[in-house]
Enzyme design. Structure first.
Site, PDB file in Angstrom:
ATOM      1  N   TYR A 122     -28.232 -72.877  63.873  1.00 30.62           N
ATOM      2  CA  TYR A 122     -28.538 -73.507  62.602  1.00 30.62           C
ATOM      3  C   TYR A 122     -28.432 -75.028  62.698  1.00 30.62           C
ATOM      4  O   TYR A 122     -27.866 -75.577  63.645  1.00 30.62           O
ATOM      5  CB  TYR A 122     -27.599 -72.986  61.518  1.00 30.62           C
ATOM      6  CG  TYR A 122     -26.128 -73.166  61.848  1.00 30.62           C
ATOM      7  CD1 TYR A 122     -25.510 -74.414  61.695  1.00 30.62           C
ATOM      8  CD2 TYR A 122     -25.343 -72.096  62.290  1.00 30.62           C
ATOM      9  CE1 TYR A 122     -24.183 -74.590  61.975  1.00 30.62           C
ATOM     10  CE2 TYR A 122     -24.006 -72.268  62.579  1.00 30.62           C
ATOM     11  CZ  TYR A 122     -23.424 -73.511  62.419  1.00 30.62           C
ATOM     12  OH  TYR A 122     -22.098 -73.691  62.713  1.00 30.62           O
TER      13      TYR A 122
ATOM     14  N   SER B  31     -16.669 -78.285  64.464  1.00 31.86           N
ATOM     15  CA  SER B  31     -17.438 -77.326  65.254  1.00 31.86           C
ATOM     16  C   SER B  31     -18.375 -76.541  64.351  1.00 31.86           C
ATOM     17  O   SER B  31     -18.342 -76.658  63.121  1.00 31.86           O
ATOM     18  CB  SER B  31     -16.496 -76.365  65.979  1.00 31.86           C
ATOM     19  OG  SER B  31     -15.905 -75.460  65.064  1.00 31.86           O
ATOM     20  N   LYS B  32     -19.194 -75.719  64.963  1.00 31.38           N
ATOM     21  CA  LYS B  32     -20.166 -74.923  64.219  1.00 31.38           C
ATOM     22  C   LYS B  32     -19.513 -73.897  63.306  1.00 31.38           C
ATOM     23  O   LYS B  32     -20.140 -73.422  62.360  1.00 31.38           O
ATOM     24  CB  LYS B  32     -21.111 -74.218  65.196  1.00 31.38           C
ATOM     25  CG  LYS B  32     -21.997 -75.169  65.994  1.00 31.38           C
ATOM     26  CD  LYS B  32     -22.921 -74.409  66.916  1.00 31.38           C
ATOM     27  CE  LYS B  32     -23.852 -75.345  67.681  1.00 31.38           C
ATOM     28  NZ  LYS B  32     -24.770 -74.618  68.580  1.00 31.38           N
ATOM     29  N   ARG B  33     -18.275 -73.553  63.583  1.00 33.02           N
ATOM     30  CA  ARG B  33     -17.602 -72.517  62.796  1.00 33.02           C
ATOM     31  C   ARG B  33     -16.795 -73.093  61.632  1.00 33.02           C
ATOM     32  O   ARG B  33     -16.270 -72.340  60.822  1.00 33.02           O
ATOM     33  CB  ARG B  33     -16.674 -71.699  63.700  1.00 33.02           C
ATOM     34  CG  ARG B  33     -17.403 -70.875  64.740  1.00 33.02           C
ATOM     35  CD  ARG B  33     -16.436 -70.127  65.639  1.00 33.02           C
ATOM     36  NE  ARG B  33     -15.617 -71.034  66.424  1.00 33.02           N
ATOM     37  CZ  ARG B  33     -16.005 -71.583  67.571  1.00 33.02           C
ATOM     38  NH1 ARG B  33     -17.207 -71.323  68.057  1.00 33.02           N
ATOM     39  NH2 ARG B  33     -15.198 -72.385  68.233  1.00 33.02           N
ATOM     40  N   ASP B  34     -16.677 -74.396  61.552  1.00 33.14           N
ATOM     41  CA  ASP B  34     -15.851 -75.004  60.516  1.00 33.14           C
ATOM     42  C   ASP B  34     -16.544 -74.986  59.159  1.00 33.14           C
ATOM     43  O   ASP B  34     -17.778 -74.981  59.061  1.00 33.14           O
ATOM     44  CB  ASP B  34     -15.494 -76.450  60.889  1.00 33.14           C
ATOM     45  CG  ASP B  34     -14.529 -76.517  62.069  1.00 33.14           C
ATOM     46  OD1 ASP B  34     -13.634 -75.652  62.133  1.00 33.14           O
ATOM     47  OD2 ASP B  34     -14.674 -77.416  62.915  1.00 33.14           O
TER      48      ASP B  34
END
Length: 483
Positions: free
Chosen positions: A16, A213-216
């Site tokens: 994304y 990061s991408k997960r934050d």
């Protein structure tokens, strides 16, 4: 003659669109607009195993949502395409041949590597300043791979070739790419091309100082779209991550940012991401935007909730009532549900809180009866009638307003119940204060909804059927007392 300013945003469609990538695209867009230059969108899709159509679509959607239109690239075209790296193989082959003929390429286990000249490289960065990189030690700086054994290209090589071919004047990207820059300058020199100007912008960090990061939380641009953030607000907030107008303003229109934006004014320190501040800014934008813009942005969320938005006059009236309460556009359907359906849910806690007082229901009946006799049906008359009734009953305004709000919306919070409307734009429709509505809080269905509380948004209309038939009143009262 001043060379044309040409910048690029070059994402990889492997996931994304990250908020950091969106900020990079924004800073490139602002720099181009400030100088009357061009923004090129280039898709770096050389990783065949990780590229997805969904990720590519997310890039386009995210940039378009933020209002960051590109001047050259996919869907737009331009003189220096194609703009997908997967379609530029012949160009890369040509430059590879040039390096091979100059003795700068050697093969290693099927991969092709660039032979480093082993020297110091000075990077003169607009944001970070002058930095001397020592590339003389092959142990710490091995020769760079430019093509894998399977024939796919490495980012470093194609990135430089595309910037040369597309005549990029300034490379504006995240600071995490700063260490790659001396390798790229080696390639420019080997190809006899002048490097562009470099500006490496600060990283975006979480509140605890860790790299985002991408997960934050808040990392995906798609999340802002889904949750109903306003694109202008998110774009405004991204402007402040590493740049400021130097006058402590936080809400600033994008056209003014473009006029003020200069790379030299980008803060050298890393930017701290604060989702609460973005949320606050979003509320400011919604509160201050025009009703027309609010309707435009709210429309998709209402359609998703299957609300009937075919009547434009009615929709406008409804949204004008709730606008001041909305902080996220995704909340619009919840705040307006009772305007579009008759069988809405009652919040049990609201019913218990408001109608836990035994006199509340009696006051509500009294209010209904007063409203039933109104001939000149408009907001001013309704307010005056309610005020007179409070004096007659010896109670406070809230003792009538709160029960009425729960009865006509199922909620304990919201706009004044005197402003609730219904129906189409050709006649005023009112929201009823029905005693039997109260039982819905305990799971019962309302068999009928009359019309008793309304404001007139069309100026001359009045409530035409404000009260239920008298012969039904006793049955409704019995239903109320059955609680």
């Amino acid at each position: 003659m001043t060379p044309e300013i040409r910048v690029r945003f070059a994402p990889s469609p492997t996931g994304y669109l990250h908020i950091g990538g969106a900020r990079t695209a924004l800073f490139n867009w602002l720099f181009a607009r400030h100088h009357g230059g061009k923004l090129v969108l280039r898709i770096e899709d050389t990783d065949r195993t990780r590229n997805t159509e969904e990720a590519m679509a997310a890039i386009y959607e995210g940039l378009q949502w933020l209002g960051l239109n590109w001047d050259e690239g996919p869907h737009v075209g331009g003189d220096w395409g194609p703009y997908l790296q997967s379609e530029r193989t012949e160009i890369y082959e040509r430059y590879l041949k040039k390096l091979q003929e100059g003795g700068r390429i050697f093969e290693d286990a099927g991969a092709l590597r660039f032979r480093s000249p082993r020297e110091h490289v000075l990077v003169d960065d607009i944001v970070c300043g002058k930095i001397d990189f020592d590339l003389t030690n092959p142990g710490t700086h091995p020769d760079m791979t430019i093509r894998r054994p399977d024939g796919s290209w490495i980012f470093h090589f194609v990135n430089v070739i595309d910037d040369i071919e597309m005549k990029i004047s300034h490379v504006i990207r995240g600071e995490d790419h700063l260490s790659n820059t001396p390798k790229h300058i080696e390639l420019y020199r080997a190809l006899g091309a002048a490097p562009p100007h470099f500006a490496h912008i600060p990283l975006i960090l979480n509140r605890d100082g860790s790299k985002m990061s991408k997960r934050d939380e808040g990392a995906r641009v798609a999340t802002y779209i889904e949750q109903g953030y306003v694109p202008e607000a998110v774009r405004n907030y991204l402007c402040l991550l590493g740049w400021s107008p130097k006058d402590n303003r936080e809400k600033i229109e994008i056209d003014e940012v473009a006029k003020l934006f200069e790379l030299e004014k980008i803060n050298r320190r890393n930017a701290a991401f604060d989702l609460d501040k973005c949320f606050w800014l979003n509320g400011q934008y919604i509160a201050q935007m025009s009703l027309d813009r609010f309707i435009e942005l709210a429309h998709p969320f209402l359609e998703k909730a299957d609300s009937d938005v075919s009547d434009k006059n009615y929709l406008r009236a409804v949204l004008s009532i709730v606008k001041e309460k909305i902080k996220l556009l995704s909340d619009v359907s919840e705040w307006t549900r009772y305007f579009f359906i008759e069988d809405y849910e009652f919040d049990p806690a609201a019913v218990e809180k408001v109608f836990g007082k035994p006199e509340a229901a009696e006051r509500l009946i009294a209010l209904r009866n007063e409203f039933a006799g109104i001939e000149n049906w408009n907001l001013e008359t309704l307010e005056l009638t309610l005020k007179n009734l409070t004096q007659k009953l010896g109670c406070k305004t809230g003792d009538l307003v709160h029960p009425a709000r729960v009865a006509v919306s199922g909620r304990s919070v919201g706009p004044s119940p005197l402003s609730y409307v219904g129906g189409d734009g050709e006649r005023a429709r009112a929201r009823a204060v029905r005693p039997d509505d109260l039982t819905a809080g305990r799971g019962m269905k309302r068999p009928w909804r009359g019309r008793a509380i309304a404001s007139d948004f069309w100026g001359t209309s009045r409530c035409s059927d404000s009260a239920p038939p008298n012969e039904k009143k006793e049955s409704y009262d019995r239903a109320l007392h059955a609680r």
